[in-house]
Design a protein around this motif. Sequence first.
Motif, PDB file in Angstrom:
ATOM      1  N   ARG A 138       0.849  -1.190   0.000  1.00 32.65           N
ATOM      2  CA  ARG A 138       0.000   0.000   0.000  1.00 32.65           C
ATOM      3  C   ARG A 138       0.882   1.235   0.000  1.00 32.65           C
ATOM      4  NH1 ARG A 138      -4.155  -1.386   4.846  1.00 32.65           N
ATOM      5  NH2 ARG A 138      -4.350  -3.568   4.338  1.00 32.65           N
ATOM      6  N   PRO A 139       0.380   2.329  -0.571  1.00 31.49           N
ATOM      7  CA  PRO A 139       1.147   3.578  -0.487  1.00 31.49           C
ATOM      8  C   PRO A 139       1.324   3.980   0.971  1.00 31.49           C
ATOM      9  CG  PRO A 139      -0.615   3.773  -2.094  1.00 31.49           C
ATOM     10  CD  PRO A 139      -0.815   2.476  -1.374  1.00 31.49           C
ATOM     11  N   VAL A 140       2.501   4.500   1.256  1.00 32.28           N
ATOM     12  CA  VAL A 140       2.815   4.896   2.626  1.00 32.28           C
ATOM     13  C   VAL A 140       2.012   6.133   3.005  1.00 32.28           C
ATOM     14  CG1 VAL A 140       4.664   5.628   4.172  1.00 32.28           C
ATOM     15  CG2 VAL A 140       5.107   3.903   2.405  1.00 32.28           C
ATOM     16  N   ASN A 141       1.855   7.059   2.097  1.00 28.68           N
ATOM     17  CA  ASN A 141       1.166   8.306   2.375  1.00 28.68           C
ATOM     18  C   ASN A 141      -0.332   8.114   2.111  1.00 28.68           C
ATOM     19  OD1 ASN A 141       0.144  10.909   2.433  1.00 28.68           O
ATOM     20  ND2 ASN A 141       1.827  11.784   1.247  1.00 28.68           N
ATOM     21  N   GLU A 168      -5.758   9.980  -3.438  1.00 29.33           N
ATOM     22  CA  GLU A 168      -5.723  10.607  -4.762  1.00 29.33           C
ATOM     23  C   GLU A 168      -5.656   9.547  -5.862  1.00 29.33           C
ATOM     24  OE1 GLU A 168      -2.536  13.429  -4.761  1.00 29.33           O
ATOM     25  OE2 GLU A 168      -3.685  14.890  -3.626  1.00 29.33           O
ATOM     26  N   ALA A 169      -5.005   8.435  -5.592  1.00 30.92           N
ATOM     27  CA  ALA A 169      -4.920   7.372  -6.584  1.00 30.92           C
ATOM     28  C   ALA A 169      -6.291   6.763  -6.861  1.00 30.92           C
ATOM     29  CB  ALA A 169      -3.945   6.298  -6.107  1.00 30.92           C
ATOM     30  N   LEU A 170      -7.148   6.739  -5.847  1.00 30.60           N
ATOM     31  CA  LEU A 170      -8.495   6.200  -6.048  1.00 30.60           C
ATOM     32  C   LEU A 170      -9.332   7.068  -6.973  1.00 30.60           C
ATOM     33  CD1 LEU A 170      -9.391   5.039  -2.434  1.00 30.60           C
ATOM     34  CD2 LEU A 170      -8.930   3.607  -4.411  1.00 30.60           C
ATOM     35  N   PHE A 171      -9.116   8.374  -6.922  1.00 28.96           N
ATOM     36  CA  PHE A 171      -9.936   9.296  -7.693  1.00 28.96           C
ATOM     37  C   PHE A 171      -9.265   9.787  -8.978  1.00 28.96           C
ATOM     38  CE2 PHE A 171     -11.646   9.500  -3.405  1.00 28.96           C
ATOM     39  CZ  PHE A 171     -12.986   9.293  -3.675  1.00 28.96           C
ATOM     40  N   ARG A 172      -8.089   9.282  -9.270  1.00 31.18           N
ATOM     41  CA  ARG A 172      -7.409   9.654 -10.505  1.00 31.18           C
ATOM     42  C   ARG A 172      -8.153   9.007 -11.665  1.00 31.18           C
ATOM     43  NH1 ARG A 172      -2.201   7.969  -9.436  1.00 31.18           N
ATOM     44  NH2 ARG A 172      -2.025   9.856  -8.222  1.00 31.18           N
ATOM     45  N   PRO A 173      -8.516   9.796 -12.682  1.00 32.42           N
ATOM     46  CA  PRO A 173      -9.266   9.205 -13.793  1.00 32.42           C
ATOM     47  C   PRO A 173      -8.416   8.197 -14.561  1.00 32.42           C
ATOM     48  CG  PRO A 173      -8.691  11.483 -14.293  1.00 32.42           C
ATOM     49  CD  PRO A 173      -8.272  11.215 -12.871  1.00 32.42           C
TER      50      PRO A 173
END
Length: 79
Positions: free
Chosen positions: A7-10, A16-21
């Motif tokens: 998983r990303p640490v931050n 933001e990765a979830l909502f990136r188109p």
Amino acid sequence: MAMTPRRPVNPKDAAEALFRPAPKPVAPAVERRAAPDVKELVSIKLDSAVLAHFQKDGPGWQDRINDALRAVVEADGGE
């Protein structure tokens, strides 16, 4: 050998990765040819004398114009 975390640490980067188109694939342009002898609706400006000539015999004047234009195309060697 360093292992990357699952998983990303931050947490902000994760959110933001979830909502990136997601990039959408572009469909290739497909040119569709009209079937032969299918009439298309068009708008054309004609001289009033030309229009009167084809309309004087009543209904079917548009077909008569089409026939006259087709004769010109065929006399010119077709398409």
